[in-house]
Design an enzyme around this catalytic site. Structure first.
Site, PDB file in Angstrom:
ATOM      1  N   SER A 118       0.835  -1.204   0.000  1.00  0.00           N
ATOM      2  CA  SER A 118       0.000   0.000   0.000  1.00  0.00           C
ATOM      3  C   SER A 118       0.862   1.243   0.000  1.00  0.00           C
ATOM      4  O   SER A 118       2.092   1.190   0.074  1.00  0.00           O
ATOM      5  CB  SER A 118      -0.905   0.012   1.222  1.00  0.00           C
ATOM      6  OG  SER A 118      -0.156   0.433   2.349  1.00  0.00           O
ATOM      7  N   LYS A 119       0.187   2.349  -0.047  1.00  0.00           N
ATOM      8  CA  LYS A 119       0.801   3.673  -0.020  1.00  0.00           C
ATOM      9  C   LYS A 119       1.842   3.795   1.099  1.00  0.00           C
ATOM     10  O   LYS A 119       2.844   4.483   0.948  1.00  0.00           O
ATOM     11  CB  LYS A 119      -0.346   4.670   0.181  1.00  0.00           C
ATOM     12  CG  LYS A 119       0.009   6.098   0.059  1.00  0.00           C
ATOM     13  CD  LYS A 119      -0.257   6.614  -1.358  1.00  0.00           C
ATOM     14  CE  LYS A 119       0.429   7.954  -1.557  1.00  0.00           C
ATOM     15  NZ  LYS A 119       1.481   7.923  -2.538  1.00  0.00           N
TER      16      LYS A 119
END
Ligand code: GLU
Length: 431
Positions: A206-207
């Protein structure tokens, strides 16, 4: 003919996991001389803004994923979805229900066939689900809007998709989709579900793990070709030890049966290496232009610039690295890394050694990478110090920074005049 598609739900960001699915669909179609289609699953009017749709188109364009025919917009196909629901009702495959007794109207519910279901997944092998775990499900909400499963299947039928390649978060949905195909009397496509991209801890990437959206990579100065190549290898291998591919090579080599079924770990170091490899493969002119753009006075001496490019090639992993990593070649006014000065120059005897090396370099008949190395090693021996006690100070003296390309090649590129001038200036500055 093979027909694949990418069916993103535009949200404003394109996650690399989705893009990898798009890339596999594209490669599979191109490998087989088939077609690659695009369908925007844009029925969520709040998220699927025109900007969000454009973000998907830009990402595909940047990565060179050309499509056959115009994109299909799912939001414009509502009538077809509802017509299919009517057909399912008429054929007894669906029924109306006001489940919650809300009085807000009836939903259309699809009747699962009541038998075990299985399919041969192109990546995961045969997948089976028992009848008791396959419940009836809503295909049209009580407000009259079609549900994802119905829209997705009806559109794939109408687009004559032969192979559905998508993330394995859709495996469970596929049992429902199969039943829909059968009830609608349509040929069932082949399915292949791709494993997730995970971080070093094995959690969904993820980010928080770094760049996760295609736009982040673009903004970070990475090459589309490198991201493309890296994402292909994230879950697929050619069966030999090749890693750096051109696009035609990937089209030629790609096959679904070499897609791995376990999760694929995103490795930043490896990705950066890959970017460096693709950077290096670009024509010299592109490198020259990037240097000149980053450091305008790199233009002054074409031969010197070429020598710098050659010696820096192994170090530059993205264009953004150029000013910080190669700036010192083009100015005598480079900054000194404070920690490095502290550690290497403010060390007992360091400046004396530097002075002695300067004298040795001044006395060399020829100043080359080889002679510079030999002189340094000889001096180290005479003084009873390690070569590293000279190597680090001289690097910082002439470049200001503790890391860089092979020192002796770097000295040769800088040339004796610059090297001697910089060594003297550094000694005077820090004495
Ligand atoms: N819109 C769905 C998604 O992005 C489509 C899945 C599919 O490829 O069928 O997850």
């Amino acid at each position: 003919m093979i027909r694949t598609r990418f069916a993103p739900s535009p949200t404003g960001h394109v996650h690399i996991g989705n893009m990898r699915a798009a890339i596999y669909n594209w490669l599979y179609a191109r490998h087989h001389g088939g077609q690659f289609l695009l369908r925007m699953e844009d029925t969520d009017r709040e998220r699927s803004t025109p900007e969000a749709v454009q973000t998907v188109l830009d990402a595909m364009d940047w990565l060179g994923l050309d499509t056959d025919g115009n994109p299909v917009y799912q939001s414009q196909r509502r009538e077809a979805h509802l017509a299919a629901a009517e057909q399912l009702l008429a054929d007894g495959h669906a029924y109306k229900s006001d489940k919650g007794g809300t009085g807000r109207g009836e939903a259309v519910v699809f009747r699962m066939p009541g038998s075990d279901m299985s399919f041969a997944d192109g990546v995961k092998g045969t997948l089976t689900k028992k009848a008791e775990h396959l419940q009836d499900f809503v295909i049209v909400r009580s407000d009259g809007s079609p549900v994802f499963h119905l829209a997705n299947v009806v559109d794939d039928i109408s687009m004559q998709v032969t192979d559905v390649i998508r993330g394995d978060d859709h495996v469970e949905n596929t049992f429902r989709h199969l039943a829909l195909y059968q009830a609608l009397g349509a040929p069932v496509p082949k399915f292949a579900h791709l494993p997730m991209i995970v971080n070093a801890q094995g959690k969904p990437y993820s980010k928080r793990d770094g760049a996760a959206f295609v736009g982040d990579f673009r903004a970070g100065g990475y090459l589309a070709e490198a991201l493309f190549n890296y994402l292909v290898l994230l879950g697929w291998s050619p069966g030999d030890d090749r890693e750096v591919f051109t696009r035609p090579e990937l089209i030629e080599a790609f096959s679904l049966d070499r897609v791995q079924s376990s999760a694929a770990q995103f490795d930043w170091k490896k990705f950066e290496w890959m970017n460096g490899e693709h950077l290096r493969a670009l024509p010299r002119d592109v490198h020259r232009a990037q240097y000149i753009q980053a450091i305008p006075n790199a233009q002054a001496d074409a031969e010197y610039l070429d020598a710098v490019i050659t010696v820096m090639e192994e170090r530059i992993k993205r264009w953004e690295d150029i000013p910080a990593m190669a700036g010192f070649f083009f100015t005598d006014d480079y900054a000194y890394d404070e920690a490095a000065v502290q550690k290497r120059l403010h060390k007992e005897g360091a400046l004396d050694l530097l002075a002695a090396l300067e004298a040795a370099y001044a006395a060399l008949p020829d100043f080359t990478a080889e002679s510079a190395e030999q002189a340094l090693r000889q001096l180290a021996e005479e003084r009873g110090v390690k070569p590293a006690d000279l190597i680090h100070p001289v690097r910082i003296a002439v470049s200001g920074i503790p890391q860089g390309p092979s020192l002796f090649h770097m000295l040769a590129v800088l040339g004796r005049d610059r090297v001697l001038k910089r060594m003297r200036r550094t000694r005077e500055k820090f004495c």
